[in-house]
Design a protein around this motif. Structure first.
Motif, PDB file in Angstrom:
ATOM      1  N   ILE A  38       0.840  -1.202   0.000  1.00 28.54           N
ATOM      2  CA  ILE A  38       0.000   0.000   0.000  1.00 28.54           C
ATOM      3  C   ILE A  38       0.875   1.253   0.000  1.00 28.54           C
ATOM      4  O   ILE A  38       0.607   2.228  -0.711  1.00 28.54           O
ATOM      5  CB  ILE A  38      -0.934   0.010   1.230  1.00 28.54           C
ATOM      6  CG1 ILE A  38      -1.963  -1.132   1.121  1.00 28.54           C
ATOM      7  CG2 ILE A  38      -1.641   1.350   1.375  1.00 28.54           C
ATOM      8  CD1 ILE A  38      -2.912  -1.003  -0.051  1.00 28.54           C
ATOM      9  N   ALA A  39       1.962   1.233   0.787  1.00 29.45           N
ATOM     10  CA  ALA A  39       2.872   2.377   0.832  1.00 29.45           C
ATOM     11  C   ALA A  39       3.468   2.639  -0.545  1.00 29.45           C
ATOM     12  O   ALA A  39       3.592   3.800  -0.978  1.00 29.45           O
ATOM     13  CB  ALA A  39       3.979   2.131   1.855  1.00 29.45           C
ATOM     14  N   LYS A  40       3.813   1.596  -1.260  1.00 25.42           N
ATOM     15  CA  LYS A  40       4.386   1.771  -2.599  1.00 25.42           C
ATOM     16  C   LYS A  40       3.355   2.331  -3.574  1.00 25.42           C
ATOM     17  O   LYS A  40       3.696   3.137  -4.451  1.00 25.42           O
ATOM     18  CB  LYS A  40       4.950   0.445  -3.092  1.00 25.42           C
ATOM     19  CG  LYS A  40       6.202   0.000  -2.333  1.00 25.42           C
ATOM     20  CD  LYS A  40       6.738  -1.321  -2.846  1.00 25.42           C
ATOM     21  CE  LYS A  40       8.025  -1.704  -2.117  1.00 25.42           C
ATOM     22  NZ  LYS A  40       8.569  -2.998  -2.590  1.00 25.42           N
TER      23      LYS A  40
ATOM     24  N   ASP B 277       3.161  13.353  -5.113  1.00 23.77           N
ATOM     25  CA  ASP B 277       4.106  14.352  -5.625  1.00 23.77           C
ATOM     26  C   ASP B 277       5.334  14.422  -4.730  1.00 23.77           C
ATOM     27  O   ASP B 277       6.458  14.591  -5.215  1.00 23.77           O
ATOM     28  CB  ASP B 277       3.446  15.732  -5.661  1.00 23.77           C
ATOM     29  CG  ASP B 277       2.356  15.835  -6.712  1.00 23.77           C
ATOM     30  OD1 ASP B 277       2.642  15.548  -7.881  1.00 23.77           O
ATOM     31  OD2 ASP B 277       1.217  16.182  -6.346  1.00 23.77           O
ATOM     32  N   VAL B 278       5.121  14.322  -3.408  1.00 25.37           N
ATOM     33  CA  VAL B 278       6.205  14.464  -2.436  1.00 25.37           C
ATOM     34  C   VAL B 278       6.125  13.319  -1.431  1.00 25.37           C
ATOM     35  O   VAL B 278       5.040  12.998  -0.929  1.00 25.37           O
ATOM     36  CB  VAL B 278       6.124  15.812  -1.687  1.00 25.37           C
ATOM     37  CG1 VAL B 278       7.228  15.908  -0.640  1.00 25.37           C
ATOM     38  CG2 VAL B 278       6.198  16.981  -2.661  1.00 25.37           C
ATOM     39  N   VAL B 279       7.251  12.713  -1.144  1.00 22.58           N
ATOM     40  CA  VAL B 279       7.362  11.669  -0.118  1.00 22.58           C
ATOM     41  C   VAL B 279       8.292  12.209   0.958  1.00 22.58           C
ATOM     42  O   VAL B 279       9.458  12.503   0.683  1.00 22.58           O
ATOM     43  CB  VAL B 279       7.921  10.360  -0.703  1.00 22.58           C
ATOM     44  CG1 VAL B 279       8.066   9.307   0.399  1.00 22.58           C
ATOM     45  CG2 VAL B 279       7.040   9.853  -1.831  1.00 22.58           C
ATOM     46  N   LEU B 280       7.798  12.379   2.176  1.00 21.43           N
ATOM     47  CA  LEU B 280       8.584  12.965   3.257  1.00 21.43           C
ATOM     48  C   LEU B 280       8.720  11.982   4.405  1.00 21.43           C
ATOM     49  O   LEU B 280       7.716  11.390   4.831  1.00 21.43           O
ATOM     50  CB  LEU B 280       7.928  14.265   3.744  1.00 21.43           C
ATOM     51  CG  LEU B 280       8.775  15.165   4.645  1.00 21.43           C
ATOM     52  CD1 LEU B 280       8.363  16.616   4.460  1.00 21.43           C
ATOM     53  CD2 LEU B 280       8.656  14.788   6.110  1.00 21.43           C
ATOM     54  N   GLU B 281       9.935  11.799   4.891  1.00 21.83           N
ATOM     55  CA  GLU B 281      10.150  10.902   6.036  1.00 21.83           C
ATOM     56  C   GLU B 281      11.130  11.553   6.996  1.00 21.83           C
ATOM     57  O   GLU B 281      11.998  12.326   6.591  1.00 21.83           O
ATOM     58  CB  GLU B 281      10.643   9.533   5.565  1.00 21.83           C
ATOM     59  CG  GLU B 281      11.990   9.527   4.858  1.00 21.83           C
ATOM     60  CD  GLU B 281      13.165   9.337   5.810  1.00 21.83           C
ATOM     61  OE1 GLU B 281      12.929   9.008   6.992  1.00 21.83           O
ATOM     62  OE2 GLU B 281      14.308   9.536   5.377  1.00 21.83           O
TER      63      GLU B 281
ATOM     64  N   LEU C 185      11.886   1.297   1.462  1.00 19.13           N
ATOM     65  CA  LEU C 185      11.244   2.478   0.887  1.00 19.13           C
ATOM     66  C   LEU C 185      12.226   3.634   0.744  1.00 19.13           C
ATOM     67  O   LEU C 185      11.857   4.798   0.839  1.00 19.13           O
ATOM     68  CB  LEU C 185      10.058   2.914   1.754  1.00 19.13           C
ATOM     69  CG  LEU C 185       8.901   1.909   1.881  1.00 19.13           C
ATOM     70  CD1 LEU C 185       7.893   2.397   2.912  1.00 19.13           C
ATOM     71  CD2 LEU C 185       8.228   1.673   0.536  1.00 19.13           C
ATOM     72  N   GLY C 186      13.501   3.306   0.496  1.00 19.11           N
ATOM     73  CA  GLY C 186      14.514   4.337   0.332  1.00 19.11           C
ATOM     74  C   GLY C 186      14.384   5.046  -1.008  1.00 19.11           C
ATOM     75  O   GLY C 186      13.526   4.727  -1.840  1.00 19.11           O
TER      76      GLY C 186
ATOM     77  N   SER D 230      14.141  13.665   3.164  1.00 20.45           N
ATOM     78  CA  SER D 230      14.540  13.022   4.419  1.00 20.45           C
ATOM     79  C   SER D 230      15.013  14.105   5.377  1.00 20.45           C
ATOM     80  O   SER D 230      15.965  14.830   5.084  1.00 20.45           O
ATOM     81  CB  SER D 230      15.671  12.017   4.182  1.00 20.45           C
ATOM     82  OG  SER D 230      15.230  10.922   3.395  1.00 20.45           O
ATOM     83  N   SER D 231      14.339  14.215   6.513  1.00 21.54           N
ATOM     84  CA  SER D 231      14.703  15.204   7.521  1.00 21.54           C
ATOM     85  C   SER D 231      15.022  14.483   8.822  1.00 21.54           C
ATOM     86  O   SER D 231      14.262  13.614   9.261  1.00 21.54           O
ATOM     87  CB  SER D 231      13.551  16.198   7.734  1.00 21.54           C
ATOM     88  OG  SER D 231      13.864  17.123   8.748  1.00 21.54           O
ATOM     89  N   CYS D 232      16.167  14.818   9.416  1.00 22.32           N
ATOM     90  CA  CYS D 232      16.545  14.204  10.698  1.00 22.32           C
ATOM     91  C   CYS D 232      17.378  15.215  11.474  1.00 22.32           C
ATOM     92  O   CYS D 232      17.616  16.332  11.016  1.00 22.32           O
ATOM     93  CB  CYS D 232      17.299  12.901  10.482  1.00 22.32           C
ATOM     94  SG  CYS D 232      18.868  13.133   9.617  1.00 22.32           S
TER      95      CYS D 232
END
Length: 354
Positions: free
Chosen positions: A37-39, A46-50, A62-63, A78-80
């Protein structure tokens, strides 16, 4: 804060304030069907944010390489805390930790007390403003080229931007900034002063001789304020502790809002120190319709912060309340991904929905 002081997954207004106008799909990503489902969502997005600890999203399968293959036009963020690479990259934590490492705790508070630190998880609240402009640039690039992008942000790097003055001072003079309470070099009085009532305060910041003279006039030109040493900024700064004591005796007889109005009308920079509960009653915010009461699935009607700007001809603001965890799972499966009732039922039966 939890609504009515009652703990609950869906009762935090700290979460609520940052997540209005969003749908919530809760996936148990160790479940193969959930990963599928995630894929499918990635193919649609449009945007994938993790914001996991570096390496976590890749270990889930899911990289960026997977995202780019599924949707070459997608922009992944990717924000950390510390960035995806480098010796500190594996550090997991919250914005409070990044704020401490960045140096904010060392300079926030009073010199005779432990570091106070800025309010809340500081880097969590400032970093997204940088990310928003970067993301808009990536969307514009995609509009022109059709290419997706991978963006990675270190909250620490974004936050250090706000220490530019202190960093420059150190580079030029060698001075190491420390906690200084409400002091501002060269300015006095410059502090929060006690007012009538319990724990009531008014901030006063005198930056010029003209403002000092206006303050003295409002106070009734007391004899002590006529001291020649206090007629310039250098003298007032040297006597700042005495000034605090003198002004505190005077401000203690006023309601903070009454004092604020009195001083502002005379041209003295000042402001009543308000609590969160005071902001809900603030006449200026009420006039601007800043707070928007919206019905929440568990907390009932609660106020949400609006946008920090107004657009002429458009009533912008949050459209609906923050979601409960997984509140819209079925809606997303059917309305976003186009699953039939039977297909959505199979997903639910598989345990993919957390």
């Amino acid at each position: 804060p939890f609504k009515d002081g009652v703990f609950g997954t869906n009762r935090s207004q700290f979460f609520g304030g940052y997540n209005t106008s969003k749908l919530s799909l809760a996936l148990a990503l160790r479940n193969p069907e959930a990963l599928s489902i995630a894929k499918r969502l990635i193919e649609w997005a449009d945007v994938v944010l993790e914001s996991f600890t570096p390496g976590t999203i890749g270990a889930m399968g899911l990289g960026w390489d997977v995202v780019h293959e599924l949707n070459p036009k997608a922009i992944m963020v990717s924000s950390c805390l510390m960035g995806q690479t480098g010796p500190a990259a594996p550090l997991a934590g919250y914005g409070n930790h990044a704020a401490a490492i960045s140096g904010f705790y060392e300079i926030t508070g009073w010199p005779d007390r432990d570091p106070g630190g800025p309010f809340a998880a500081y880097t969590d609240t400032v970093a997204p403003h940088f990310l928003a402009s970067t993301l808009m640039a990536a969307l514009d690039h995609r509009r022109r080229t059709g290419e997706g992008q991978y963006i990675e942000q270190a909250q620490m790097e974004s936050a250090v931007y706000f220490l530019g003055t202190e960093l420059l001072d150190y580079q030029v003079s060698g001075r190491i900034p420390r906690r200084a309470g409400n002091e501002e070099p060269g300015c006095a009085p410059h502090d929060a002063f006690p007012c009538a009532g319990e724990d009531e305060w008014c901030a006063i910041a005198v930056e010029t001789d003209e403002q000092w003279r206006a303050l003295c006039e409002v106070m009734g030109s007391p004899a002590w304020a006529k001291d020649p040493a206090l007629q310039n900024a250098e003298g007032r700064y040297a006597a700042r502790e005495m000034l605090f004591e003198r002004l505190a005796e005077w401000t203690g007889g006023y309601d903070p809002h009454e004092l604020m109005a009195k001083l502002q009308s005379a041209g003295v920079p000042s402001g009543a120190v308000q609590r969160s509960s005071d902001l809900l009653q603030d006449p200026q915010l009420a006039h601007r319709r800043f707070f928007r009461p919206l019905p929440h699935c568990e907390m009932g009607e609660v106020p949400y912060e609006g946008h920090m700007f107004r657009i002429r001809g458009y009533d912008n603001g949050p459209r609906f309340a923050a979601p409960g965890l997984g509140e819209h799972s079925v809606q997303v499966l059917q309305e976003v991904l186009g699953l039939s009732d039977e297909e959505a039922g199979e997903v639910l039966a598989s345990g993919a929905i957390a």
